[in-house]
Design an enzyme around this catalytic site. Structure first.
Site, mmCIF file in Angstrom:
data_model
loop_
_atom_site.group_PDB
_atom_site.id
_atom_site.type_symbol
_atom_site.label_atom_id
_atom_site.label_comp_id
_atom_site.label_asym_id
_atom_site.label_seq_id
_atom_site.Cartn_x
_atom_site.Cartn_y
_atom_site.Cartn_z
ATOM 1 N N ARG A 87 -0.775 -0.308 -2.449
ATOM 2 C CA ARG A 87 -0.972 0.863 -1.584
ATOM 3 C C ARG A 87 -2.429 0.938 -1.127
ATOM 4 O O ARG A 87 -3.315 1.297 -1.910
ATOM 5 C CB ARG A 87 -0.611 2.133 -2.339
ATOM 6 C CG ARG A 87 -0.826 3.436 -1.589
ATOM 7 C CD ARG A 87 0.025 3.587 -0.375
ATOM 8 N NE ARG A 87 1.434 3.618 -0.749
ATOM 9 C CZ ARG A 87 2.411 3.458 0.143
ATOM 10 N NH1 ARG A 87 2.144 3.252 1.425
ATOM 11 N NH2 ARG A 87 3.662 3.478 -0.251
ATOM 12 N N ARG A 110 4.267 -8.904 2.599
ATOM 13 C CA ARG A 110 3.308 -8.141 1.791
ATOM 14 C C ARG A 110 3.634 -8.166 0.303
ATOM 15 O O ARG A 110 2.802 -7.740 -0.513
ATOM 16 C CB ARG A 110 3.218 -6.686 2.284
ATOM 17 C CG ARG A 110 4.481 -5.881 2.139
ATOM 18 C CD ARG A 110 4.273 -4.445 2.565
ATOM 19 N NE ARG A 110 5.503 -3.679 2.492
ATOM 20 C CZ ARG A 110 5.541 -2.331 2.488
ATOM 21 N NH1 ARG A 110 4.429 -1.633 2.519
ATOM 22 N NH2 ARG A 110 6.701 -1.708 2.448
ATOM 23 N N HIS A 184 -1.538 -3.470 8.617
ATOM 24 C CA HIS A 184 -1.390 -2.054 8.281
ATOM 25 C C HIS A 184 -2.662 -1.530 7.601
ATOM 26 O O HIS A 184 -2.643 -1.047 6.482
ATOM 27 C CB HIS A 184 -0.190 -1.929 7.346
ATOM 28 C CG HIS A 184 0.389 -0.558 7.195
ATOM 29 N ND1 HIS A 184 -0.347 0.512 6.761
ATOM 30 C CD2 HIS A 184 1.647 -0.112 7.397
ATOM 31 C CE1 HIS A 184 0.451 1.555 6.692
ATOM 32 N NE2 HIS A 184 1.649 1.223 7.075
ATOM 33 N N ASP A 229 2.547 9.990 12.642
ATOM 34 C CA ASP A 229 3.131 8.653 12.504
ATOM 35 C C ASP A 229 3.631 8.195 13.867
ATOM 36 O O ASP A 229 4.754 8.519 14.262
ATOM 37 C CB ASP A 229 4.286 8.723 11.484
ATOM 38 C CG ASP A 229 4.747 7.355 11.033
ATOM 39 O OD1 ASP A 229 5.534 7.289 10.082
ATOM 40 O OD2 ASP A 229 4.316 6.360 11.650
ATOM 41 N N GLU A 287 -3.232 0.589 12.841
ATOM 42 C CA GLU A 287 -2.618 -0.714 12.583
ATOM 43 C C GLU A 287 -2.468 -1.504 13.884
ATOM 44 O O GLU A 287 -1.714 -1.095 14.768
ATOM 45 C CB GLU A 287 -1.245 -0.491 11.945
ATOM 46 C CG GLU A 287 -1.266 0.465 10.754
ATOM 47 C CD GLU A 287 0.107 1.011 10.392
ATOM 48 O OE1 GLU A 287 0.180 2.159 9.916
ATOM 49 O OE2 GLU A 287 1.108 0.303 10.629
#
Ligand code: TA6
Length: 313
Positions: A87, A110, A184, A229, A287
């Protein structure tokens, strides 16, 4: 006996560092070491106290420092244990952004172990490492496509960080494949209330909080005052995050037409187990991405994407 002792010392020093063989203060080096939970980690050192740390797990950048100051946010509750993605830092999102497909959210790059291509080096004044991902048999079961993904992580003399991605379709059976992609990046900020994102005015975006409905951005500078978002489409190649208390991040990108802006804010942050309750205040994700127009590669074809991060004071 003394000769043997010094020889052993010399070789152990060489085993960890590939150091620039000239004066100590150059300090350009690539270090292979162990990080949290003994996961393999590479540290790129550059002059003037710049450094970058990248885990082979996920080819995940977890630290970028200039003059010793940390510029990347990693949650204090981040879990460094597969298959959980880390994270914070710079997760590599491939071959699927979010739930735009049948794979697990944000794809699998990832949470896979990447390998080092055998040229840990520094050319001119840049220090870099090349990382490689190829699908495992398990990956081919969920995404039946053969590829080679090379990611070069470069630390420049002035401390700029560059990520150069090169994805090749190596499918001998002649099958094309299509993917979406993002770096990201979690930027560390003094406080989200001090932040403006610049360069997204008048652009169309898909709002992830409204079923990806398409809207047009009418604000000149984006400020974040609640959960945010959005996928901004066809953005300029240069964007910026202005942190009034600290610095400006400049984001330059090639081959990555879109940009996602994300902050979970208070309520959503509480639902994210590996994010501290108030840590949303100290991060913003901007991102560099290829989402709006997914990328299709025929066998033998290659796609390149480049992200360069720098700071202005
Ligand atoms: O990039 C923004 C986003 O897709 C958000 O919707 C949010 O889910 C975030 O990524 C984090 O995703 P993750 O899978 O890492 O929890």
């Amino acid at each position: 006996m003394r000769f043997l002792h010094y020889t052993l010392l010399l070789f152990s020093a060489l085993a960890v560092y590939i150091v620039e063989p000239s004066t100590a203060d150059n300090n350009k080096s690539v270090e292979i070491t162990k990080g949290i939970n003994d996961l393999d980690k590479i540290i790129l050192h550059q002059t003037q106290g710049s450094s970058v740390e990248v885990y082979l797990y996920g080819a995940h950048v977890t630290s970028w420092k200039k003059k010793g100051e940390e510029l990347i946010f990693v949650s204090s509750k981040a879990i460094f244990s597969p298959p959980k993605p880390i994270r914070g830092g710079i997760p590599v999102i491939f071959p699927q952004f979010s739930n735009l497909g049948s794979l697990p959210s944000h794809g699998f790059a990832r949470n896979r172990f990447w390998t080092i291509e055998n040229n840990l080096s520094h050319v001119t004044n840049e220090v870099f490492v090349d990382l490689l991902l190829k699908p495992t048999e398990a990956d081919l079961k969920i995404w039946p496509h053969r590829f080679e993904f090379r990611l070069r992580v470069t630390l420049k003399p002035g401390g700029d960080l560059m990520l150069t991605s090169c994805i090749r379709n190596t499918d001998a059976a002649g099958k094309p494949f299509t993917f979406t992609f993002a770096h990201h990046t979690y930027f560390s900020v003094s406080n989200i209330s001090e932040v403006e994102v610049k360069g997204l005015e008048n652009l169309d975006y898909l709002d992830n909080l409204k079923n990806r409905t398409r809207f047009t951005e009418h604000e000149d500078d984006i400020t974040i005052e609640s959960e945010f978002d959005r996928i901004y489409l066809s953005t300029p190649s240069k964007l910026a995050i202005l942190d009034h208390k600290k610095r400006t991040f400049v984001v330059q990108k090639d081959g990555l037409p879109d940009a996602v802006v994300w902050n979970p804010w208070e309520t959503k942050a509480k639902t994210i187990v590996d994010l501290g309750a108030d840590e949303y205040k100290y991060m913003i994700c901007l991102e560099a991405a290829a989402i709006g127009k997914p990328v299709t590669l025929n066998p033998g074809e290659e796609w390149k994407g480049r992200l360069q991060l720098s700071t202005r004071y």
